[in-house]
Scaffold this motif. Structure first.
Motif, PDB file in Angstrom:
ATOM      1  N   ASN A 161       0.819  -1.212   0.000  1.00 16.04           N
ATOM      2  CA  ASN A 161       0.000   0.000   0.000  1.00 16.04           C
ATOM      3  C   ASN A 161       0.853   1.262   0.000  1.00 16.04           C
ATOM      4  O   ASN A 161       0.506   2.269  -0.633  1.00 16.04           O
ATOM      5  CB  ASN A 161      -0.930   0.000   1.205  1.00 16.04           C
ATOM      6  N   LYS A 165       1.638   4.277  -3.392  1.00 16.59           N
ATOM      7  CA  LYS A 165       1.438   5.724  -3.276  1.00 16.59           C
ATOM      8  C   LYS A 165       2.693   6.514  -3.665  1.00 16.59           C
ATOM      9  O   LYS A 165       2.692   7.751  -3.612  1.00 16.59           O
ATOM     10  CB  LYS A 165       1.000   6.081  -1.863  1.00 16.59           C
ATOM     11  N   VAL A 274       3.186   8.040   5.324  1.00 17.07           N
ATOM     12  CA  VAL A 274       2.296   7.131   4.600  1.00 17.07           C
ATOM     13  C   VAL A 274       2.341   5.741   5.230  1.00 17.07           C
ATOM     14  O   VAL A 274       1.307   5.074   5.384  1.00 17.07           O
ATOM     15  CB  VAL A 274       2.681   7.067   3.108  1.00 17.07           C
ATOM     16  N   GLU A 278      -0.968   3.933   6.581  1.00 14.52           N
ATOM     17  CA  GLU A 278      -1.452   2.696   5.968  1.00 14.52           C
ATOM     18  C   GLU A 278      -1.516   1.556   6.988  1.00 14.52           C
ATOM     19  O   GLU A 278      -2.435   0.724   6.948  1.00 14.52           O
ATOM     20  CB  GLU A 278      -0.560   2.304   4.789  1.00 14.52           C
TER      21      GLU A 278
END
Length: 709
Positions: A161, A165, A274, A278
């Motif tokens: 994930n 990004k 991030v 996540e």
């Protein structure tokens, strides 16, 4: 109407009180067992962990400050009052008597933490576990008083994930990630892109599995340890972000290590944000994060280590102000300059292999940083009997009494590379958080034998005293188990032969004394042969006995070859190969020592044949060649397992001995390339089926008597 409402409310509240995880766990172990214990959870005024046991007859009351303390208290009662034993190497949990033994005890500890597992454990043991096996392990954790388990299942989904990004496609993500058996080393920053690519279904199923694992851990009140972001990134990141400052890490045992993104680079903070976002989306919030900068020879590349450490921890705390960085003390890490950048209140150091190295003592309690006394004991999930029991029994007490180290000591820990072996070691260690004074190991082992097998048997007690004096002893230079020469790549190295690159096949103890202990143990076979814990140990102890004989036979065949004594060479060579065959026969009688169990677990992770083949290949390669090409980690995870001995180890020894025989006869021969034989097994998919109807204890007795004349 009001009375009915109050009655319903009372019943609902009563249901909530009764439906606690400890009660449910007891029912999973034995139907009706939860009815024999009344559990009361009450906070401790001094914030320390405690449990109280009192009562008897129909029910014993267990009062504790949390569910894990209560579960450990119940296990204490089962062990010391009911002579029961549960472990990942079989259970002995008889029906409790109608009138439970009376008890009135209180135990408390100032040590708050009991950490569990190692990155390697998630590869060498748990790689292919399903929820049923994880559920049992978490129950065992609770009964063992473990409140800080690593929870690394599904971390690969966070990587997926996160990278998506940052401009990665899914195939590119899969190119970075490794196969299921190798995640431990990916998370440590030791390798990338081996054993894959992962199929889409793996991500989905591991996410579901991890959510179940975490839900159960949190029900118990355990504090799971997630993977932190410490800068390890894919090698391919330099193609996506050519301006990013990546510190190349070189090779780890011939494998390409992923680089470290300099924490001072602006991209680090972006990726960390991030990463933690996540992680929480998938698995909820956590307070504890693992991950080690410059692990096992990692390179600093000239960056400011103190500043880098500060930035790694700052990123954690920006996500969660209560976050703690859990760091492994291993091979000189964490260095002082790294610790200089950290907030002590948000750092926890796990002193790996404290049963051997005592880094906590040399570094004076890591200069006041919170730390845990930990043992490894197992490497590569190898099978050899091993456990420095004296060191494990004294080390945590030494830490508590040390004037410089004790103020920052926070608990104990088990960090084995593999589990489901040597249950006595874990039984002992998990008691040490609750003990403040030294104990007499021989006395403790006699009690252990009673609960492990359910018998007041003098032969068993004497056997365990001998095992303490031999295989479970504490010797200078004895960090790892003595490896079985059956599993060693064939050579004439004699005293220096090893199965793996970092250990030895020498025996530190008196093998004749150990054999005497095995003989005493087997004298109880007739009345205990149906007891599962006795079956397991009978196979294990005779396995060790045969492995010890294998060393003797190997030494003698080498000596005979060097002396050009053909007659003696033939005798010892035949004996050596027969010992491998007999070892294979013995270990093929018990599922826990049988390669089919491991391979079946791997294949069970999918219903698609091509994915079953991928997972099985991972499972085979890890316990065999380890890598696709010849490397230093070959045979690191060697196993004395039924089926594997016959098809992997025996052929290469047979070929090598035939080569030696030919050279004795004057023929000019090429040394056999055993690696090709090994690769053939790794790439195969032959089925292993455990033979039913064979008595493991009778087989163990027969093998022992065959050689012990």
């Amino acid at each position: 109407m009001k009375k009915h409402f109050l009655l319903i409310l009372f019943l609902l509240l009563a249901t909530v009180v009764e439906a606690n995880p400890v009660k449910q766990m007891l029912e999973r172990f034995q139907k009706g067992l939860s009815n024999r214990f009344k559990i009361e959870i009450r906070s401790s005024f001094d914030q320390g962990d405690y449990f109280e046991l009192y009562g008897g007859g129909r029910k014993v009351t267990v009062r504790a400050n949390n569910y894990v303390s209560a579960a450990f208290g119940i296990n204490w009662y089962l062990k010391y009052y009911c002579h029961a034993h549960v472990s990942f190497c079989e259970d002995r949990l008889p029906d409790l008597p109608v009138d439970l033994p009376q008890v009135k005890e209180r135990h408390e500890t100032v040590l708050s933490d009991n950490f569990y597992m190692n990155y390697c454990t998630f590869s060498y043991t748990t790689a292919f576990w399903d929820w049923k096996r994880w559920e049992r392990e978490i129950d065992l954790m609770a009964l063992s008083g473990i409140n800080m388990p690593m929870a690394m299942v599904g971390a690969e989904v966070v990587w997926r994930n996160t990278l998506l990004k940052f401009g990665y496609t899914l195939p590119e993500v899969k190119e970075f990630l490794c196969g299921p058996a190798y995640f431990g080393w990916l998370l440590m920053g030791n390798l990338e892109n081996i054993g894959g690519p992962l199929p889409d279904e793996w991500f989905k199923e591991q996410t579901v599995l991890q959510k179940k694992i975490l839900a159960r851990m949190r029900e118990y009140g355990m504090k799971p340890v997630f993977q932190g972001f410490f800068g390890m990134v894919p090698s391919s990141l330099k193609e996506k972000y050519p301006e990013a400052h990546l510190v190349e890490q070189g090779l780890w045992n011939s494998l390409q290590r992923p680089p470290v993104l300099d924490p001072a680079d602006p991209l680090f903070e972006q990726m960390a944000k991030v990463w933690y976002t996540e992680y929480e989306k998938l698995y909820g919030k956590a307070d504890l994060f693992g991950g080690d900068l410059f692990h096992e020879g990692g390179k600093t590349g000239g960056i400011d280590v103190t500043d880098a450490a500060r930035r790694v921890q700052t990123a954690m705390k920006q996500y969660n102000p209560d976050a703690t960085w859990v760091i492994q003390a291993w091979l000189g890490n964490p260095k002082k300059e790294l610790l200089a950048g950290l907030d002590r209140k948000h750092t926890l150091i796990v002193d790996l292999a404290a049963e051997f190295w005592d880094n906590w003592r040399k570094r004076k309690g890591f200069d006041g940083f919170p730390w845990l006394w930990s043992h490894i004991s197992n490497y590569g999930a190898n099978i050899g009997l091993h456990g420095r029991l004296d060191a494990i029994a004294t080390g945590p007490i030494d830490g508590r009494k040390d004037p410089e180290a004790s103020p920052s000591m926070k608990g104990t820990s088990s960090t084995p590379e593999g589990i489901e072996v040597n249950p006595v070691v874990f039984d002992l260690l998990n008691e040490m958080r609750w003990r403040s004074e030294y104990l007499d190991i021989d006395t403790w082992l006699k009690e252990y034998s009673v609960r492990r097998y359910g018998a007041e048997d003098e032969n068993l007690k004497k056997a365990w005293i001998i095992f303490h004096r031999t295989a479970y002893g504490t010797y200078s230079g004895h960090r790892r188990p003595s490896e079985s020469v059956f599993c060693a790549p064939p050579s004439l190295k004699r005293d220096k032969i090893t199965a793996s690159a970092w250990s030895q096949c020498r025996i530190f103890y008196d093998p004749d004394l150990f054999a005497q202990g095995v003989g005493l143990f087997l004298q109880s076979a007739d009345h205990l042969k149906q007891t599962s814990t006795y079956q397991y140990d009978a196979v294990d102890f005779v396995r060790q006995y045969l492995a010890d004989l294998g060393r003797e036979a190997y030494y003698n065949l080498v000596d005979a070859y060097r002396a050009k004594d053909t007659k003696q060479f033939d005798y010892w060579s035949e004996r050596f190969l027969q010992l491998i065959k007999d070892q294979n026969e013995l270990l093929s009688t018990h599922k826990c020592f049988f390669v089919g169990r491991w391979l079946d677990m791997a294949r069970s992770k999918s219903k698609q044949p091509e994915l079953q083949d991928l997972y099985e290949h991972n499972a085979r390669m890890l316990i065999g060649t380890w890598t696709e090409t010849l490397s230093p980690v070959r045979d690191y995870a060697h196993k004395e397992w039924g089926g594997l001995l016959k098809d992997y180890y025996l052929p290469r020894w047979t070929n090598y001995i035939a080569y030696l025989k030919g050279t004795l006869e004057g023929r000019s021969l090429t040394v056999p390339n055993s690696f090709q034989v090994e690769k053939a097994w790794v790439n195969a998919h032959n089925k292993y089926v455990l033979e039913t109807g064979v008595d493991p204890v009778e087989t163990a007795k027969r093998m022992y008597r065959k050689y012990h004349i």
